[in-house]
Design a protein around this motif. Structure first.
Motif, mmCIF file in Angstrom:
data_model
loop_
_atom_site.group_PDB
_atom_site.id
_atom_site.type_symbol
_atom_site.label_atom_id
_atom_site.label_comp_id
_atom_site.label_asym_id
_atom_site.label_seq_id
_atom_site.Cartn_x
_atom_site.Cartn_y
_atom_site.Cartn_z
ATOM 1 N N THR A 50 0.926 -1.162 0.048
ATOM 2 C CA THR A 50 0.083 0.248 -0.169
ATOM 3 C C THR A 50 0.901 1.345 0.009
ATOM 4 O OG1 THR A 50 -1.754 -1.296 1.370
ATOM 5 C CG2 THR A 50 -1.945 1.290 1.347
ATOM 6 N N CYS A 51 1.807 1.068 1.060
ATOM 7 C CA CYS A 51 2.706 2.500 0.778
ATOM 8 C C CYS A 51 3.648 2.803 -0.446
ATOM 9 C CB CYS A 51 3.720 2.209 2.041
ATOM 10 S SG CYS A 51 2.943 2.383 3.831
ATOM 11 N N ASN A 52 3.835 1.692 -0.813
ATOM 12 C CA ASN A 52 4.757 1.752 -2.185
ATOM 13 C C ASN A 52 4.072 2.080 -3.524
ATOM 14 O OD1 ASN A 52 7.589 1.096 -1.615
ATOM 15 N ND2 ASN A 52 7.148 -0.807 -1.406
ATOM 16 N N ALA A 53 2.665 1.944 -3.261
ATOM 17 C CA ALA A 53 1.774 2.217 -4.269
ATOM 18 C C ALA A 53 1.245 3.516 -4.369
ATOM 19 C CB ALA A 53 0.711 1.234 -4.503
ATOM 20 N N ASP A 54 1.623 4.058 -3.234
ATOM 21 C CA ASP A 54 1.078 5.636 -3.130
ATOM 22 C C ASP A 54 1.923 6.741 -3.930
ATOM 23 O OD1 ASP A 54 1.034 8.235 -2.045
ATOM 24 O OD2 ASP A 54 0.032 7.764 -0.179
ATOM 25 N N PRO A 55 1.272 7.319 -4.728
ATOM 26 C CA PRO A 55 1.870 8.235 -5.709
ATOM 27 C C PRO A 55 2.914 9.252 -4.976
ATOM 28 C CG PRO A 55 -0.476 8.312 -6.018
ATOM 29 C CD PRO A 55 -0.143 7.421 -4.834
ATOM 30 N N LYS A 56 2.680 9.494 -3.825
ATOM 31 C CA LYS A 56 3.576 10.269 -3.225
ATOM 32 C C LYS A 56 4.938 9.522 -3.015
ATOM 33 C CE LYS A 56 4.048 13.243 0.869
ATOM 34 N NZ LYS A 56 3.348 13.761 2.300
ATOM 35 N N ALA A 57 4.946 8.439 -2.549
ATOM 36 C CA ALA A 57 5.946 7.688 -2.267
ATOM 37 C C ALA A 57 6.870 7.327 -3.512
ATOM 38 C CB ALA A 57 5.734 6.279 -1.867
ATOM 39 N N ASP B 238 15.994 10.513 1.725
ATOM 40 C CA ASP B 238 15.681 10.615 3.423
ATOM 41 C C ASP B 238 14.520 10.956 3.100
ATOM 42 O OD1 ASP B 238 18.043 9.814 4.208
ATOM 43 O OD2 ASP B 238 18.744 12.197 4.698
ATOM 44 N N GLU B 239 13.901 11.679 2.219
ATOM 45 C CA GLU B 239 12.167 12.122 2.271
ATOM 46 C C GLU B 239 11.263 10.879 1.912
ATOM 47 O OE1 GLU B 239 12.106 14.827 -0.986
ATOM 48 O OE2 GLU B 239 12.172 16.699 0.501
ATOM 49 N N ARG B 240 11.931 9.813 1.157
ATOM 50 C CA ARG B 240 11.039 8.538 0.917
ATOM 51 C C ARG B 240 11.051 8.055 2.337
ATOM 52 N NH1 ARG B 240 8.841 5.099 -2.600
ATOM 53 N NH2 ARG B 240 9.583 3.001 -2.438
ATOM 54 N N LYS B 241 12.501 7.682 2.935
ATOM 55 C CA LYS B 241 12.475 7.130 4.062
ATOM 56 C C LYS B 241 11.166 7.471 5.210
ATOM 57 C CE LYS B 241 17.348 5.596 3.758
ATOM 58 N NZ LYS B 241 18.570 5.658 4.292
ATOM 59 N N ALA B 242 11.328 8.787 5.317
ATOM 60 C CA ALA B 242 10.583 9.496 6.085
ATOM 61 C C ALA B 242 8.969 9.122 5.967
ATOM 62 C CB ALA B 242 10.889 11.083 6.365
ATOM 63 N N PHE B 243 8.533 9.304 4.582
ATOM 64 C CA PHE B 243 7.340 8.951 4.280
ATOM 65 C C PHE B 243 7.030 7.649 4.517
ATOM 66 C CE2 PHE B 243 4.595 7.106 1.020
ATOM 67 C CZ PHE B 243 3.501 7.876 1.380
ATOM 68 N N MET B 244 7.973 6.565 4.276
ATOM 69 C CA MET B 244 7.555 5.111 4.178
ATOM 70 C C MET B 244 7.455 4.865 5.958
ATOM 71 S SD MET B 244 7.102 3.805 1.458
ATOM 72 C CE MET B 244 7.266 2.143 1.557
ATOM 73 N N LYS B 245 8.376 5.364 6.650
ATOM 74 C CA LYS B 245 8.158 5.030 8.096
ATOM 75 C C LYS B 245 6.967 5.550 8.793
ATOM 76 C CE LYS B 245 10.682 6.129 12.362
ATOM 77 N NZ LYS B 245 11.654 6.732 13.147
ATOM 78 N N GLU B 246 6.505 6.843 8.038
ATOM 79 C CA GLU B 246 5.134 7.196 8.695
ATOM 80 C C GLU B 246 4.048 6.475 8.125
ATOM 81 O OE1 GLU B 246 2.449 11.122 8.359
ATOM 82 O OE2 GLU B 246 4.548 11.586 8.291
ATOM 83 N N CYS B 247 4.290 5.894 6.875
ATOM 84 C CA CYS B 247 3.048 5.162 6.150
ATOM 85 C C CYS B 247 2.843 3.832 6.933
ATOM 86 C CB CYS B 247 3.216 5.132 4.716
ATOM 87 S SG CYS B 247 2.010 4.192 4.019
ATOM 88 N N LEU B 248 4.023 3.177 7.204
ATOM 89 C CA LEU B 248 4.216 1.719 7.720
ATOM 90 C C LEU B 248 3.779 1.934 9.125
ATOM 91 C CD1 LEU B 248 7.239 0.501 5.939
ATOM 92 C CD2 LEU B 248 4.763 -0.100 5.534
ATOM 93 N N SER B 249 3.722 2.932 9.860
ATOM 94 C CA SER B 249 3.442 2.904 11.420
ATOM 95 C C SER B 249 2.081 3.325 11.181
ATOM 96 C CB SER B 249 4.630 3.988 12.033
ATOM 97 O OG SER B 249 4.423 5.185 11.763
#
Length: 98
Positions: A69-76, A82-93
């Motif tokens: 789900t998080c990888n499919a997000d257009p924002k990702a 680092d911006e992607r890492k931060a987004f993924m961390k927030e999305c996964l949590s």
């Protein structure tokens, strides 16, 4: 006196049984029921019944499902480093929407 002794014996058995029942941790179903009851809030009647049915039958979201789900997000897809890492961390949590 003859009636008193059996009553005392029964009371002792009930006390031991109640103390033993408190030592057990709740089962997964009991925990799920408690969570769904809390989430149901002040819903009543058919609305509550429908909510509880959906809540209790919901499958838990796996980490793999979250990753998809998080990888499919257009924002990702637009982020890097680092911006992607931060987004993924927030999305996964984040907790899934019920």
């Amino acid at each position: 006196m003859k009636k008193f002794l059996p009553l005392m014996a029964m009371a002792a058995c009930l006390c031991v049984g109640a103390a033993h029942a408190q030592d057990k941790a709740p089962t997964a179903q009991q925990s799920k029921m408690a969570t769904c009851n809390k989430d149901a809030g002040d819903k009543k009647g058919d609305e509550r019944k429908a909510f509880m049915k959906t809540c209790l039958s919901a499958k838990p979201v796996t980490q793999q499902d979250k990753m998809k789900t998080c990888n499919a997000d257009p924002k990702a897809k637009a982020l890097k480093g680092d911006e992607r890492k931060a987004f993924m961390k927030e999305c996964l949590s984040a907790k899934p929407a019920a």
